[in-house]
Structure formats: structure tokens, C-alpha cells
Design a protein around this motif. Structure first.
Motif, PDB file in Angstrom:
ATOM      1  N   MET A   1       8.011   1.445   7.496  1.00 51.11           N
ATOM      2  CA  MET A   1       8.045   0.570   6.863  1.00 51.11           C
ATOM      3  C   MET A   1       6.724  -0.064   6.477  1.00 51.11           C
ATOM      4  O   MET A   1       6.121  -0.325   7.358  1.00 51.11           O
ATOM      5  N   LEU A   2       5.601  -1.190   5.393  1.00 47.89           N
ATOM      6  CA  LEU A   2       4.152  -0.861   5.731  1.00 47.89           C
ATOM      7  C   LEU A   2       4.767  -2.324   5.839  1.00 47.89           C
ATOM      8  O   LEU A   2       4.675  -3.408   4.994  1.00 47.89           O
ATOM      9  N   ARG A   3       4.391  -2.652   6.928  1.00 45.84           N
ATOM     10  CA  ARG A   3       4.578  -4.568   7.484  1.00 45.84           C
ATOM     11  C   ARG A   3       3.645  -5.072   6.771  1.00 45.84           C
ATOM     12  O   ARG A   3       2.279  -4.948   6.719  1.00 45.84           O
ATOM     13  N   GLY A   4       3.731  -6.106   6.302  1.00 45.65           N
ATOM     14  CA  GLY A   4       2.963  -7.215   5.180  1.00 45.65           C
ATOM     15  C   GLY A   4       2.203  -7.036   3.857  1.00 45.65           C
ATOM     16  O   GLY A   4       1.475  -7.683   2.961  1.00 45.65           O
ATOM     17  N   TRP A   5       3.260  -6.281   3.647  1.00 43.66           N
ATOM     18  CA  TRP A   5       3.085  -4.771   2.262  1.00 43.66           C
ATOM     19  C   TRP A   5       4.084  -5.619   1.359  1.00 43.66           C
ATOM     20  O   TRP A   5       5.552  -5.051   1.322  1.00 43.66           O
ATOM     21  N   VAL A   6       3.964  -5.916  -0.170  1.00 43.87           N
ATOM     22  CA  VAL A   6       4.723  -6.214  -1.546  1.00 43.87           C
ATOM     23  C   VAL A   6       4.685  -5.047  -2.204  1.00 43.87           C
ATOM     24  O   VAL A   6       3.780  -4.736  -2.554  1.00 43.87           O
ATOM     25  N   ASP A   7       5.370  -4.019  -1.928  1.00 45.65           N
ATOM     26  CA  ASP A   7       5.377  -2.631  -3.098  1.00 45.65           C
ATOM     27  C   ASP A   7       4.644  -3.115  -4.629  1.00 45.65           C
ATOM     28  O   ASP A   7       5.652  -4.416  -5.199  1.00 45.65           O
ATOM     29  N   GLY A   8       3.713  -3.666  -4.459  1.00 46.17           N
ATOM     30  CA  GLY A   8       3.753  -3.304  -6.237  1.00 46.17           C
ATOM     31  C   GLY A   8       5.008  -3.168  -7.723  1.00 46.17           C
ATOM     32  O   GLY A   8       4.997  -3.661  -8.455  1.00 46.17           O
ATOM     33  N   ARG A   9       6.084  -1.992  -7.089  1.00 45.12           N
ATOM     34  CA  ARG A   9       5.888  -1.769  -8.638  1.00 45.12           C
ATOM     35  C   ARG A   9       7.808  -2.501  -8.088  1.00 45.12           C
ATOM     36  O   ARG A   9       8.667  -2.795  -9.138  1.00 45.12           O
ATOM     37  N   ALA A  10       7.755  -2.998  -6.931  1.00 42.83           N
ATOM     38  CA  ALA A  10       9.229  -4.013  -6.540  1.00 42.83           C
ATOM     39  C   ALA A  10       8.416  -5.279  -6.993  1.00 42.83           C
ATOM     40  O   ALA A  10       9.629  -5.843  -7.842  1.00 42.83           O
ATOM     41  N   GLU A  94       0.954   3.931  -9.663  1.00 40.42           N
ATOM     42  CA  GLU A  94       1.704   3.626  -9.510  1.00 40.42           C
ATOM     43  C   GLU A  94       1.752   3.409  -7.497  1.00 40.42           C
ATOM     44  O   GLU A  94       2.197   2.620  -6.760  1.00 40.42           O
ATOM     45  N   ASP A  95       1.808   4.742  -6.944  1.00 47.28           N
ATOM     46  CA  ASP A  95       1.740   5.368  -5.494  1.00 47.28           C
ATOM     47  C   ASP A  95       0.329   4.487  -4.861  1.00 47.28           C
ATOM     48  O   ASP A  95       0.155   3.888  -3.586  1.00 47.28           O
ATOM     49  N   VAL A  96      -0.802   5.106  -5.487  1.00 51.54           N
ATOM     50  CA  VAL A  96      -2.070   3.732  -5.298  1.00 51.54           C
ATOM     51  C   VAL A  96      -1.960   2.802  -4.926  1.00 51.54           C
ATOM     52  O   VAL A  96      -2.848   2.062  -4.121  1.00 51.54           O
ATOM     53  N   GLU A  97      -1.616   2.328  -6.031  1.00 49.96           N
ATOM     54  CA  GLU A  97      -1.125   1.324  -5.741  1.00 49.96           C
ATOM     55  C   GLU A  97      -0.398   0.456  -5.271  1.00 49.96           C
ATOM     56  O   GLU A  97      -0.827  -0.820  -3.800  1.00 49.96           O
ATOM     57  N   VAL A  98       0.573   1.001  -4.388  1.00 48.79           N
ATOM     58  CA  VAL A  98       1.191   1.033  -2.589  1.00 48.79           C
ATOM     59  C   VAL A  98      -0.254   0.756  -2.086  1.00 48.79           C
ATOM     60  O   VAL A  98      -0.384  -0.711  -1.163  1.00 48.79           O
ATOM     61  N   MET A  99      -0.887   1.908  -1.830  1.00 53.59           N
ATOM     62  CA  MET A  99      -1.977   2.024  -1.252  1.00 53.59           C
ATOM     63  C   MET A  99      -2.994   0.669  -0.938  1.00 53.59           C
ATOM     64  O   MET A  99      -2.973   0.303   0.066  1.00 53.59           O
ATOM     65  N   VAL A 100      -2.972   0.179  -1.581  1.00 55.19           N
ATOM     66  CA  VAL A 100      -3.815  -0.975  -1.929  1.00 55.19           C
ATOM     67  C   VAL A 100      -3.235  -2.559  -1.376  1.00 55.19           C
ATOM     68  O   VAL A 100      -3.783  -2.918  -1.295  1.00 55.19           O
ATOM     69  N   GLY A 101      -1.889  -2.295  -2.126  1.00 58.47           N
ATOM     70  CA  GLY A 101      -1.209  -3.930  -1.456  1.00 58.47           C
ATOM     71  C   GLY A 101      -1.134  -3.753  -0.463  1.00 58.47           C
ATOM     72  O   GLY A 101      -1.333  -5.202   0.262  1.00 58.47           O
ATOM     73  N   TRP A 102      -0.868  -2.393   0.077  1.00 57.43           N
ATOM     74  CA  TRP A 102      -0.888  -3.006   1.720  1.00 57.43           C
ATOM     75  C   TRP A 102      -2.150  -3.291   2.120  1.00 57.43           C
ATOM     76  O   TRP A 102      -2.136  -4.631   2.852  1.00 57.43           O
ATOM     77  N   LEU A 103      -3.868  -2.889   1.601  1.00 56.17           N
ATOM     78  CA  LEU A 103      -4.720  -2.389   2.053  1.00 56.17           C
ATOM     79  C   LEU A 103      -4.827  -4.548   2.251  1.00 56.17           C
ATOM     80  O   LEU A 103      -5.658  -4.689   3.323  1.00 56.17           O
ATOM     81  N   ARG A 104      -3.970  -4.610   0.903  1.00 60.05           N
ATOM     82  CA  ARG A 104      -5.253  -6.221   0.814  1.00 60.05           C
ATOM     83  C   ARG A 104      -4.207  -7.443   1.835  1.00 60.05           C
ATOM     84  O   ARG A 104      -4.151  -8.074   2.132  1.00 60.05           O
TER      85      ARG A 104
END
Length: 225
Positions: A1-10, A94-104
Motif C-alpha cells: 500500500m502507498l503510504r500517505g497517498w490518495v488514489d486519484g481515481r478514488a 490514471e495509473d500515472v496519476e497514482v504515481m504522481v499522487g504518491w510522490l506529492r
């Protein structure tokens, strides 16, 4: 699970869930006579699509350090794909947005401070007057990750591999720039989707009151890439 990240699609649907990148894979130095100096290995197996792409960099005379940097970015991308349960050639925007959301939102382990006596991320170093790096990933790091993943998919698209549409969107003005005449002035381009604004802060060194001058005051500027 990606800690501290909010799924962009969710988040788009009004729900939130936190996930954490899995500790899978590594960047390893390839044994001679391999063409690629570094490879990405997941579950003991070399990731062939990454190695093929990195070999293209080597042929273009890219340095070994750059190859290693790109390998680490693609390993991170593979971890995101692992969390999402996706093959690399089925990725979407949308999957790339997941990576960016986690990095942010994730904490960069290189910016952690082990002692409270040390200047904490986001504060100002009292000795130098310079800002301390924030706890998260810098905008330049996020943009570099997007550039690497974009070029990875563009490389494979040239050979008919991967998704038909690059999951990393390009700047809307990129195609128009390709059609400009070399003698035309270069227009100011808009940032591509998901690219982060680059904040550049220059802090002056400590000066005594006797040597103060307006020139010692420096400004903080913002630029968009």
C-alpha cells in the motif's frame, strides 16, 4: 500500500484510501559483457522492457550514472504497477496519476532528519539562512520521473509495443512547436498535465549590519516547466 497517498481515481469518486509502495525489485549493476550497465530486477528476474529501453540510452551515448537514475525511476514505476496489478503495456493516464499522487505526499527518506536538534524539512537553517529541503519529493524529482516514464513509453511505441496512447500526457503545445519554422520566435509553453511548478528560492548569506546593502536581498521566483 502507498503510504500517505490518495488514489486519484478514488478521490475523483469521493472516496479516499492510503497505499504504500511494496519493497519489491532493485536496480543492480549488470555483469560484463552486458551492454546496459544497470538493470531492474523484480522477483529475481530482469525486467526486459526496461533493459531494452536502457540499452537504447546506452547506444545514444548516455552516461552510466544517467542510466542508473532512469533505472531507479522505472523501478518506482514498476512498484506502482505492482500495487495496481497491471502489466506495463496496459497502463493509462490514471495509473500515472497514482504515481504522481504518491510522490506529492510521500516522505522522501533522503530528507529525513534523525534528530530534533537538526533543522527540520521545510524550515530555515539558522546558520546559513537557506531553506531546508522539504520532507517530500521535490517538484523537479516528480517532473523527472514523468519524463523518464514518458520517454520509456515513447521508445516502445516506435516499435509497436506498449499502449497505443502514451500514459504520460505531453504538453498541449508540443505538436505545434514541432511545426514551427526555426526562424520563428519560441512561444511560451504551458506546463504539460501533472508537471509540477518549479519553485526556485535563493537565500542570501548572513551579512553583518555594517555590510548590509539592498543588493543582499534576494527574491524568490517561480517558473513553470
Amino acid at each position: 500500500m502507498l503510504r500517505g497517498w490518495v488514489d486519484g481515481r478514488a478521490a475523483a469518486s469521493g472516496s479516499r484510501r492510503r497505499i504504500e509502495l511494496p519493497a519489491v525489485g532493485s536496480v543492480q549493476r549488470a555483469a560484463p559483457p552486458a551492454v546496459v550497465p544497470y538493470v531492474v530486477v523484480v522477483d529475481g528476474v530482469e525486467v526486459e522492457p526496461v533493459s531494452v529501453y536502457l540499452s537504447g540510452l546506452v547506444i545514444s551515448d548516455v552516461s552510466a550514472l544517467t542510466v542508473r537514475s532512469y533505472a531507479h525511476d522505472l523501478l518506482r514505476w514498476w512498484k506502482v504497477l505492482t500495487v495496481l496489478g497491471l502489466r506495463w503495456d496496459r497502463a493509462t493516464r490514471e495509473d500515472v496519476e497514482v504515481m504522481v499522487g504518491w510522490l506529492r505526499s510521500a516522505v522522501n527518506p533522503q530528507h529525513r532528519r534523525s534528530s530534533l536538534s537538526v533543522s527540520q524539512p521545510g524550515s530555515v537553517n539558522l546558520k546559513t539562512g537557506k531553506p531546508v529541503l522539504p520532507a517530500g519529493y521535490a517538484p523537479s524529482t516528480i517532473n523527472h520521473a514523468l519524463t523518464v516514464v514518458y520517454s520509456f513509453y515513447e521508445f516502445h511505441r516506435m516499435f509497436g509495443r506498449g499502449p497505443l496512447v502514451n500514459p504520460v500526457p505531453a504538453a498541449p503545445d508540443r505538436r505545434r512547436m514541432q511545426q514551427l519554422s526555426p526562424i520563428d520566435p519560441s512561444p511560451r509553453l504551458r506546463r504539460a498535465p501533472m508537471r509540477q511548478p518549479q519553485w526556485s528560492s535563493t537565500a542570501g548569506r548572513k551579512v553583518s549590519s555594517g555590510h548590509f546593502s539592498p543588493a543582499a536581498i534576494t527574491a524568490t521566483t517561480v517558473s513553470f516547466v
